[in-house]
Enzyme design. Structure first.
Site, PDB file in Angstrom:
ATOM      1  N   HIS A 134       0.776  -0.948   0.362  1.00  0.00           N
ATOM      2  CA  HIS A 134      -0.140  -0.383   0.279  1.00  0.00           C
ATOM      3  C   HIS A 134       0.971   0.911   0.305  1.00  0.00           C
ATOM      4  CE1 HIS A 134      -3.796  -2.141   1.861  1.00  0.00           C
ATOM      5  NE2 HIS A 134      -3.239  -2.340   0.747  1.00  0.00           N
ATOM      6  N   CYS A 170      -0.394 -10.040  -0.060  1.00  0.00           N
ATOM      7  CA  CYS A 170      -1.116 -11.217  -1.187  1.00  0.00           C
ATOM      8  C   CYS A 170      -1.958 -10.665  -2.249  1.00  0.00           C
ATOM      9  CB  CYS A 170      -0.615 -12.299  -0.895  1.00  0.00           C
ATOM     10  SG  CYS A 170      -0.121 -13.567  -2.029  1.00  0.00           S
ATOM     11  N   MET A 184      -1.439 -13.713   4.539  1.00  0.00           N
ATOM     12  CA  MET A 184      -1.293 -13.219   4.314  1.00  0.00           C
ATOM     13  C   MET A 184      -0.570 -11.641   3.868  1.00  0.00           C
ATOM     14  SD  MET A 184       0.303 -15.526   0.763  1.00  0.00           S
ATOM     15  CE  MET A 184       2.060 -15.294  -0.346  1.00  0.00           C
ATOM     16  N   GLU A 313      -8.889   6.461  23.870  1.00  0.00           N
ATOM     17  CA  GLU A 313      -8.644   5.130  25.097  1.00  0.00           C
ATOM     18  C   GLU A 313      -8.612   4.786  23.448  1.00  0.00           C
ATOM     19  OE1 GLU A 313     -13.333   7.185  24.937  1.00  0.00           O
ATOM     20  OE2 GLU A 313     -13.130   5.490  26.444  1.00  0.00           O
ATOM     21  N   THR A 314      -9.171   4.555  23.104  1.00  0.00           N
ATOM     22  CA  THR A 314     -10.245   3.624  21.776  1.00  0.00           C
ATOM     23  C   THR A 314      -9.563   4.119  20.804  1.00  0.00           C
ATOM     24  OG1 THR A 314     -11.485   2.737  23.368  1.00  0.00           O
ATOM     25  CG2 THR A 314     -11.419   2.367  21.419  1.00  0.00           C
ATOM     26  N   HIS A 340     -11.444  -3.824  20.657  1.00  0.00           N
ATOM     27  CA  HIS A 340     -12.426  -3.366  21.841  1.00  0.00           C
ATOM     28  C   HIS A 340     -14.254  -3.583  21.588  1.00  0.00           C
ATOM     29  CE1 HIS A 340     -14.354  -1.430  25.547  1.00  0.00           C
ATOM     30  NE2 HIS A 340     -13.136  -1.508  25.922  1.00  0.00           N
TER      31      HIS A 340
HETATM   32 CU   LIG Z   1      -0.605 -15.066  -1.887  1.00  0.00          CU
END
Ligand SMILES: [Cu+2]
Length: 374
Positions: A134, A170, A184, A313-314, A340
């Site tokens: 990415h 992948c 993967m 907190e989250t 959470h």
């Molecule tokens: Cu793969």
């Protein structure tokens, strides 16, 4: 390894998706031509560093502030298909893995560096694999340039132009989801050359870093409700996809299995130590939370050109994203680090522990009356 009939094996290698594959290969060829002509000629003169990757939750040694200019950072990853145990109830899965672990290893470079990955598809495997970063630009994140059959290898170089933590996974044509939920996936951290910065430009540094990869698994059951087991990844394909389509995972775990980060495998820290937690989820949304602590600095979507949030907190990490949280521990004890959605944490497995040593601070918390009769 069980030998599959040729037709089945060919299908699994992706050839049944010949149309898509041809298309992708064409894109790949065109992109390659563009890449070749646009590649700066001075990359060859940059210094090279070879990095030995380590198994999560650990992260290879790295500088937080880069010394010197851009480098070519070389990594090598071997893809292994292997059966892994998910819990003590007999649930197992034919995982497809980068370097044998779920998640794959965390890579760290700096903005402006070049990542040069040697990707090897072990000859004992039965599936075609590739890698989509990415964090890279073009050619399906590199996926179009890295399709390799068992026994093949490929080398991909890309420039790290965006600072942040990013998922890689992948993505073979026609089978992306299955490969990703077979384990993967992993993450790479592209640090700003001058290190992490808070909202006011203050340096944010860490004493240690852990990589938590959250994974949803979809293990089929038989008519009696028992976990089904298979002799090869290919044999598990159809049943697993059927469970995947319910969007209801049988397991949501950290680092490949229930308990992979608890007990003897717990992460550790000391009071006063600042710990960075990288958390990736390649497929599903998640919401990390440190029970008894906070996110001092949080890049929930993991991109360092955006200022971090403070004192959370989250935090919410959308599927297909890696995030970073930095916390300085202030009290000793066993902390639970969880997703959470507490059903996923306590019923499906998405929980780890951080064992923290040090002096208790009564000012922050003190038990005034131990539980006793009214
Ligand atoms: Cu793969």
């Amino acid at each position: 390894m069980t030998t599959l009939p040729v037709s089945r094996r060919t299908l699994l290698a992706g050839a049944a998706f010949a149309g898509a594959l041809t298309q992708v290969r064409q894109v790949a060829a065109e992109t390659k031509a563009v890449l070749t002509s646009a590649t700066p000629s001075d990359v060859d003169s940059l210094p090279r560093v070879k990095v030995k990757l380590v198994d999560p939750p650990f992260v290879h040694e790295h500088e937080q502030v880069a010394t010197g200019g851009p480098k070519v950072v070389e990594f090598e990853i071997t893809i292994h298909e292997k059966k892994i145990k998910l819990d003590d109830s007999g649930a197992e899965v034919w995982a497809s893995t980068f370097n044998g672990t779920v998640p794959g290893p965390l890579m760290v470079v700096h903005e402006g560096d070049y990542v040069e990955l040697t990707l090897i598809n072990a000859p004992t495997n039965e599936l075609l694999h590739n890698i989509d970063f990415h964090s890279s630009t073009g050619a399906l994140g590199g996926g179009a340039l890295t399709q390799i059959n068992p026994g093949e290898k490929t080398i991909l170089r890309w420039k790290a132009t965006k600072p942040g933590v990013f998922v890689y996974h992948c993505a073979p044509p026609g089978m992306v989801a299955w490969h990703v939920v077979s384990g993967m996936n992993g993450a790479i951290m592209v640090l700003p050359r001058d290190g992490l910065k808070g909202r006011d430009g203050e340096a944010v540094t860490y004493d240690k870093v852990y990589y938590v990869g959250e994974q949803d698994f979809y293990v089929p059951r038989d008519a009696a409700g028992n976990w089904k087991t298979y002799d090869s990844p290919g044999e598990s394909y159809e049943d697993t996809v059927a469970v995947m389509k319910t969007l209801t995972p049988s397991h949501v775990v950290f680092n490949g299995a229930v308990g992979a980060l608890t007990g003897d495998n717990a992460m550790t820290a000391k009071v006063g130590e600042t710990v960075a937690f990288i958390h990736s989820q390649a497929n599903r949304d998640t919401r990390p939370h440190l029970i008894g602590g906070h996110g001092d600095y949080v890049w929930a979507t993991g991109k360092f050109n955006n200022p971090p949030e403070r004192g959370l907190e989250t935090w919410f990490i959308p599927g297909g994203t890696a995030g970073l949280m930095v916390y300085t521990f202030q009290q000793p004890g066993i902390y639970a680090y969880v997703n959470h959605n507490l059903i996923e944490a306590f019923e499906l497995g998405a929980a780890g522990h951080v064992k923290v040593e040090g002096e208790w601070n009564d000012d922050l918390m003190k038990q005034i009356l131990a539980p006793s009769a009214v």
